[in-house]
Design a protein around this motif. Structure first.
Motif, mmCIF file in Angstrom:
data_model
loop_
_atom_site.group_PDB
_atom_site.id
_atom_site.type_symbol
_atom_site.label_atom_id
_atom_site.label_comp_id
_atom_site.label_asym_id
_atom_site.label_seq_id
_atom_site.Cartn_x
_atom_site.Cartn_y
_atom_site.Cartn_z
ATOM 1 N N ALA A 152 0.805 -1.195 0.168
ATOM 2 C CA ALA A 152 0.020 -0.104 0.017
ATOM 3 C C ALA A 152 0.746 1.159 -0.032
ATOM 4 C CB ALA A 152 -0.878 -0.045 1.295
ATOM 5 N N ASP A 154 -0.919 4.271 -0.665
ATOM 6 C CA ASP A 154 -2.110 5.331 -0.215
ATOM 7 C C ASP A 154 -3.337 4.721 0.293
ATOM 8 O OD1 ASP A 154 -3.318 4.618 -2.480
ATOM 9 O OD2 ASP A 154 -2.387 6.303 -4.012
ATOM 10 N N THR A 155 -4.364 5.378 0.316
ATOM 11 C CA THR A 155 -5.727 4.505 0.522
ATOM 12 C C THR A 155 -6.198 3.801 -0.480
ATOM 13 O OG1 THR A 155 -6.921 6.507 0.242
ATOM 14 C CG2 THR A 155 -6.113 6.234 2.575
ATOM 15 N N GLN A 156 -5.837 3.871 -1.580
ATOM 16 C CA GLN A 156 -6.534 3.325 -2.858
ATOM 17 C C GLN A 156 -5.699 2.236 -3.238
ATOM 18 O OE1 GLN A 156 -9.753 3.934 -3.834
ATOM 19 N NE2 GLN A 156 -9.781 5.069 -1.728
ATOM 20 N N THR A 157 -4.556 1.798 -2.614
ATOM 21 C CA THR A 157 -3.931 0.610 -3.213
ATOM 22 C C THR A 157 -3.820 -0.259 -2.084
ATOM 23 O OG1 THR A 157 -1.710 1.827 -2.300
ATOM 24 C CG2 THR A 157 -2.554 2.266 -4.649
ATOM 25 N N VAL A 161 -8.257 -2.901 -0.010
ATOM 26 C CA VAL A 161 -8.685 -1.588 -0.054
ATOM 27 C C VAL A 161 -9.957 -1.331 0.792
ATOM 28 C CG1 VAL A 161 -9.307 0.441 -1.323
ATOM 29 C CG2 VAL A 161 -7.171 -1.225 -2.084
ATOM 30 N N SER A 163 -13.359 1.296 1.884
ATOM 31 C CA SER A 163 -13.431 2.504 1.592
ATOM 32 C C SER A 163 -14.252 3.245 2.926
ATOM 33 C CB SER A 163 -14.523 2.500 0.521
ATOM 34 O OG SER A 163 -14.187 2.324 -0.751
#
Length: 181
Positions: A152, A154-157, A161, A163
C-alpha cells in the motif's frame, strides 16, 4: 361388412379408414406415420430413432423417464436436448455434474451443502474463477485469507482496500503502520 385375413394384407396405394382401425398385434410402419387429429396411446410409446414434434406435448402422468446409453461428456451427446426455453414448475434434481454455459440468474436463496474446506483459491465448496461482486453484507465464520501481496502506498492501493471505517474487536498486528493524520 367385416373382413378377416389369415395372412398379410398388402395395399400398394392409399388406404382410407373412415371408422376405427383396431390392431390387436404389433403394428409396423416402414415409412412415415402422419396423424392429423388427437391420438391417445394406452400403453408405452417406444421410439428407437429421432422423433420430431411440431406442436406441444402434454404428458399427464407423475413422471417421464428418459434412458440412454450415452456418456455425456459434452453438449453434443446429451440424452435430452432442448433447443428453446424450458419451464419447470417444481424441483429440478440433478444426480450428476451440471454444466451451464450461459449467464444464470437465481431469484431464490442458494444453499451449497458441500463442506469442503478451502486451502487455496482453487479449493473449497464454491470456486469462482473471476471476480465476485457482492451488493450486501458478507459474513465469514472462519479465518479469511487474502493471498495478494500488493504493497500500500495510499488509501486506494494494497491487497485490501476498504472505503469505509474498520471496526476490529480484538488485536491488530502489522509490520508497518503509516498514518496520514
Amino acid at each position: 361388412a367385416e373382413g378377416t385375413f389369415s395372412s398379410n394384407l398388402n395395399v400398394n396405394g392409399n388406404a382410407v379408414v373412415t371408422g376405427t382401425l383396431g390392431v390387436s398385434g404389433l403394428g409396423t410402419f416402414s415409412n412415415n406415420l402422419t396423424v392429423a387429429g388427437a391420438t391417445t396411446l394406452g400403453g408405452t410409446l417406444n421410439v428407437t430413432d429421432v422423433a420430431t414434434f411440431n406442436e406441444n406435448i402434454n404428458v399427464n402422468t407423475a413422471a417421464v423417464s428418459i434412458t440412454a446409453n450415452t456418456n455425456t461428456n459434452g453438449w453434443e451427446n446429451q440424452t435430452l436436448n432442448i433447443t428453446g426455453g424450458a419451464t419447470l414448475s417444481h424441483h429440478l434434481n440433478v444426480n450428476g455434474d451440471a454444466s451451464v454455459s450461459g449467464a444464470t440468474t437465481l431469484s431464490g436463496a442458494v444453499d451449497i451443502q458441500n463442506n469442503t474446506p478451502s486451502t487455496s483459491t482453487g479449493s473449497g465448496a464454491l470456486k469462482v474463477s473471476g471476480g465476485v461482486g457482492i451488493g450486501g453484507r458478507l459474513y465469514v465464520d472462519d479465518r479469511t485469507f487474502i493471498e495478494a501481496t500488493a504493497n500500500a502506498s495510499d488509501t486506494q492501493t494494497g491487497s485490501l482496500v476498504i472505503s469505509g471505517g474498520v471496526g476490529i474487536q480484538y488485536s491488530l498486528y502489522a509490520n508497518s503502520i503509516i498514518s496520514n493524520t
